[in-house]
Design a protein around this motif. Structure first.
Motif, PDB file in Angstrom:
ATOM      1  N   SER A  74       0.827  -1.195   0.000  1.00 11.31           N
ATOM      2  CA  SER A  74       0.000   0.000   0.000  1.00 11.31           C
ATOM      3  C   SER A  74       0.862   1.246   0.000  1.00 11.31           C
ATOM      4  O   SER A  74       1.991   1.249   0.475  1.00 11.31           O
ATOM      5  CB  SER A  74      -0.899   0.002   1.239  1.00 11.31           C
TER       6      SER A  74
ATOM      7  N   SER B 217      -1.809  -4.676 -12.177  1.00 13.72           N
ATOM      8  CA  SER B 217      -1.749  -4.108 -10.835  1.00 13.72           C
ATOM      9  C   SER B 217      -2.036  -5.093  -9.711  1.00 13.72           C
ATOM     10  O   SER B 217      -1.716  -4.798  -8.557  1.00 13.72           O
ATOM     11  CB  SER B 217      -2.718  -2.930 -10.720  1.00 13.72           C
TER      12      SER B 217
ATOM     13  N   TYR C 264      -7.910  -6.835   1.543  1.00  9.84           N
ATOM     14  CA  TYR C 264      -8.385  -5.894   0.537  1.00  9.84           C
ATOM     15  C   TYR C 264      -9.871  -6.069   0.239  1.00  9.84           C
ATOM     16  O   TYR C 264     -10.390  -5.453  -0.692  1.00  9.84           O
ATOM     17  CB  TYR C 264      -7.598  -6.068  -0.763  1.00  9.84           C
TER      18      TYR C 264
ATOM     19  N   SER D   9      -0.445   2.646  -6.920  1.00 11.12           N
ATOM     20  CA  SER D   9      -1.148   3.859  -7.330  1.00 11.12           C
ATOM     21  C   SER D   9      -2.530   3.558  -7.899  1.00 11.12           C
ATOM     22  O   SER D   9      -3.320   4.482  -8.135  1.00 11.12           O
ATOM     23  CB  SER D   9      -0.322   4.619  -8.372  1.00 11.12           C
TER      24      SER D   9
ATOM     25  N   PRO E  37      -6.253   1.878  -7.502  1.00  7.73           N
ATOM     26  CA  PRO E  37      -7.156   1.386  -6.448  1.00  7.73           C
ATOM     27  C   PRO E  37      -7.319  -0.128  -6.533  1.00  7.73           C
ATOM     28  O   PRO E  37      -7.468  -0.688  -7.622  1.00  7.73           O
ATOM     29  CB  PRO E  37      -8.471   2.114  -6.746  1.00  7.73           C
ATOM     30  N   VAL E  38      -7.297  -0.781  -5.394  1.00  7.94           N
ATOM     31  CA  VAL E  38      -7.449  -2.236  -5.360  1.00  7.94           C
ATOM     32  C   VAL E  38      -8.936  -2.566  -5.370  1.00  7.94           C
ATOM     33  O   VAL E  38      -9.682  -2.094  -4.506  1.00  7.94           O
ATOM     34  CB  VAL E  38      -6.781  -2.823  -4.107  1.00  7.94           C
TER      35      VAL E  38
ATOM     36  N   ARG F  86     -12.470  -4.547  -4.815  1.00  4.55           N
ATOM     37  CA  ARG F  86     -13.033  -5.426  -3.797  1.00  4.55           C
ATOM     38  C   ARG F  86     -14.078  -6.319  -4.459  1.00  4.55           C
ATOM     39  O   ARG F  86     -14.706  -5.926  -5.439  1.00  4.55           O
ATOM     40  CB  ARG F  86     -13.689  -4.606  -2.681  1.00  4.55           C
TER      41      ARG F  86
END
Length: 373
Positions: free
Chosen positions: A15, A314, A336, A357, A359-360, A362
């Motif tokens: 993160s 990513s 996450y 950079s 967004p992960v 969900r």
């Protein structure tokens, strides 16, 4: 922390955090990416940025540290800070350029960890990486801070720090390094550019890795058939190859037993989804029995992950052994908000963020049909 190594635990390895060079917590976050250090590690700091990062290493890990910089006042300040913390006997300073012919005159294989920040602007990143590689002991890591432009019209101050070359992971791969992890951090020019901290390790020359070719198909089948109790994983690879929605050319990697040797290990990344967002599934990972526990499988995984970073991917997911995959930076996917659509132990379903950079996503993992889940 064990009797044999030092591991600094952090909250979420991939993160984005502020990696201030004077922060002990920032140092721990970087070292979580680098992995365990040996007892009394030998640490080299190059450039003014990592100066204070050396002190918590000396204090907490008992490290013997060397700081190199051409600017004597910086070295004097570091020496005074070390003395104030009672660490003067563990910190050595050396006035020299950080790269090139006037760089530090230090023996090959001298350091378990090299920290470099702001030390490549004169010679260039590729040259610096080649110069520094010889200083690393087997299994050693390099933590490199690199400026990244985030706007097309930077001010003069921001312009000087970034652009003019490809991203650091590509340069690192060309210089013979694996990227163990990357973490973003803000910088003084705010939205104009930031810094990316890359944790690198030289490629193990014993286990050359490369993308698979059509000529490797039979060898890949044989490796997977030999590594697992049934031929199911070998058949899975063939089924994934035939699925255009899953197969991504260049993300299946083979490792050979020397430059001209047989294929002995394999790692594959294919397309999956988290909700509606694209991700990668790491499976299978296989090594022939007589080459297991010798680094061949790890080399295959690292090569596949490097290729994924260069593609701009990513997120990678793996269902596997919770004592094996954290060495690559994987953590429980549930951190996450990511979960599979079937029951598995929480610690066995893991995620690796390649680009902090982005967004992960969900949600639920959707695997290709060939997985049968």
């Amino acid at each position: 922390m064990t009797d044999n190594d030092h591991t600094f635990r952090t909250e979420t390895p991939s993160s984005p955090h502020r990696q201030d060079s004077g922060s002990d917590a920032a140092t721990r976050r970087l070292l979580e990416l680098a992995g365990p250090l040996p007892r009394r590690p030998r640490v080299l700091g190059l450039g003014r940025g990592p100066g204070r990062a050396l002190l918590p290493l000396a204090a907490e890990a008992g490290a013997e540290v060397t700081a190199v910089d051409p600017h004597q006042p910086f070295l004097d300040g570091l020496r005074a800070a070390a003395e104030a913390r009672g660490l003067g006997d563990r910190v050595r300073t050396l006035r020299a350029d950080t790269t090139g012919p006037s760089g530090p005159d230090l023996p090959d294989g001298s350091f378990d960890l090299v920290l470099a920040e702001g030390a490549t602007h004169l010679t260039g990143l590729g040259t610096a990486l080649r110069d520094w590689k010889r200083l690393l002991a087997p299994g050693g890591s390099l933590v490199l801070t690199d400026c990244v432009r985030t706007t097309g019209t930077p001010t003069a101050g921001a312009h000087a720090c970034s652009d003019r070359r490809p991203p650091a992971p590509g340069i690192a791969a060309a210089a013979g390094y694996h990227v163990l992890g990357t973490s973003a951090r803000p910088d003084d020019h705010g939205a104009e550019h930031g810094c990316a901290v890359h944790v690198l390790r030289p490629v193990d020359p014993r286990w050359p890795a490369r993308p698979e070719t059509p000529a490797d198909r039979a060898a890949v089948f044989a490796v997977n058939a030999a590594a697992f109790p049934t031929p199911d994983e070998a058949a899975l690879v063939d089924a994934l190859r035939d699925d255009p929605a899953a197969w991504l050319p260049g993300l299946g990697h083979v490792v050979t037993d020397g430059p001209d040797g047989d294929v002995v290990a394999y790692a594959l990344l294919t397309r999956c989804l988290v909700g509606d967002a694209p991700a990668l599934a790491l499976a299978p990972v296989a090594t022939v029995p007589d080459r297991q526990r010798r680094g061949a499988g790890r080399a295959a995984v690292r090569a596949a992950l490097d290729a994924a970073r260069l593609r701009g991917e990513s997120l990678v997911l793996v269902l596997g052994h919770p004592e094996y995959y954290p060495a690559f930076g994987f953590v429980p996917a549930s951190r996450y908000g990511i979960r599979p659509g079937f029951d598995v132990p929480d610690e066995a379903m893991m995620a690796l963020v390649l680009d902090g950079s982005v967004p992960v996503p969900r949600g639920t993992i959707h695997y290709p049909a060939a997985f049968g889940v």
